[in-house]
Design a protein around this motif. Sequence first.
Motif: not given
Length: 435
Positions: A329-335, A364-372, A384-387
């Motif tokens: 699982v990973t986030g990205g700068t597109d949220g 999963f488009p979870l955040h409006k900002d970078c999901c870091n 747990a996700t952080g943005s």
Amino acid sequence: MKMEELIEDTNPIYDVNLISNNSDTYDATEVTENGLNNTNTCYQIPGLFTSKTLLELSNSSWSRSRNANEQIQPYLRGCKWSPDGTCCLCVVNNDGVHVTELPRDLYTGDVASGRLIDVLDSVIHVKESGLIYDFCWYPAMNSSIPETSCWLTTIQNSPIQMWDAYNGSLRCSYRGYNAVDEMEAALTITFTPDCSRIVAGYTKVLRTFDVERPGRDYVEHKITSPAACLATDSNLLAVGSWNSTISLYNVSETGTYKSIGKMHGHAAGVTHMKFTPDGLKLVSGARKDHRLLVWDIRYYRRPLNILHRAMDTNQRVYFDISPCGKYLVTGGTDGIVKVWDAEKNDWKSSLNTADEGDDATYKFPLHKDCCNSVSIHPCRPILATGSGQFHFTNPITKLESPEDLQKEDIDDFRDMKYSSTAENCLVFWWTGDVL
């Protein structure tokens, strides 16, 4: 509720150890108020991403005060679940370290779709005076054993510090000194799997500290490039560098390092790495590199697989691998949070030739900002996700005649983060079945 109350809880907390790489079955040791109780019982945890949807459970956010300087932006820079799963440790830019507890009703059972979203408050807040380079939990941390409840941080112009997870007090520090006897800050830190030593990466050396001997006693090993991140498994140590290489070492019981080789593949400095639970694969990510590289450490000359994510920042973007070894699982700068399932998308054994952005099993488009940052709970189907990220002032707004700006000039600003949409939060998501 304070963390001390966890000891008095009648519900057992489990210290889980993986026994099968291809299943969700774990050999658990029950923890009671009297200490460890080896039950030799196997517990079946709920499957991850079984419903293919995520349900928001809890939320915590940070915002800049009204009179604060524009450059003061308290965005979240990383989150990590504690090894026992009772709380989450996160670093907030310009606001130190926060410890947030998992709501007690999520310790056991399933979740209903109508569950109210909890607004989380930090039970511990440690204000730091400088930039936090890296942080990590004590691997054997268990809230029922106060001695094990601690974490490490390494901070700009400061030694490595160990903090108490019950009251946020400073327990001790580990100091490294350079050739002219000046104290220098470690760039990255981690514990060895047996919890007996701390490995710290510096610009020119690796230093190994004995956990039970704080101070300036350490074993030193010279390296040719600065250490940006570390990953350990059994007797292996992977050192990611700013020069885009990854060095593999075999670590002996005495703390000496034997070089195995170097891995080349990233286009920029390596920022995060993690071994799979079986210890045979290593996943790595780099700054402004849209690829996650999967390596087989037995044949490390070239990547085994290439996965894609949005990565348009120099900021470290964390990824995680589930304890069963099935999900990455990973986030990205597109949220967008991307999930790869080893059974549906064989990301561990074959080179992926899919187009960039189309190779994930779930999105999963979870955040409006970078999901870091993302962190998978050790024994519950909770993510747990952080943005958040640093937002620059838009240079175009300072021009007297923006319409005169050429298209090629606009392209020069495409990597600058000056969007007015900022989201700085820590969110817990339910990834299992919903009632």
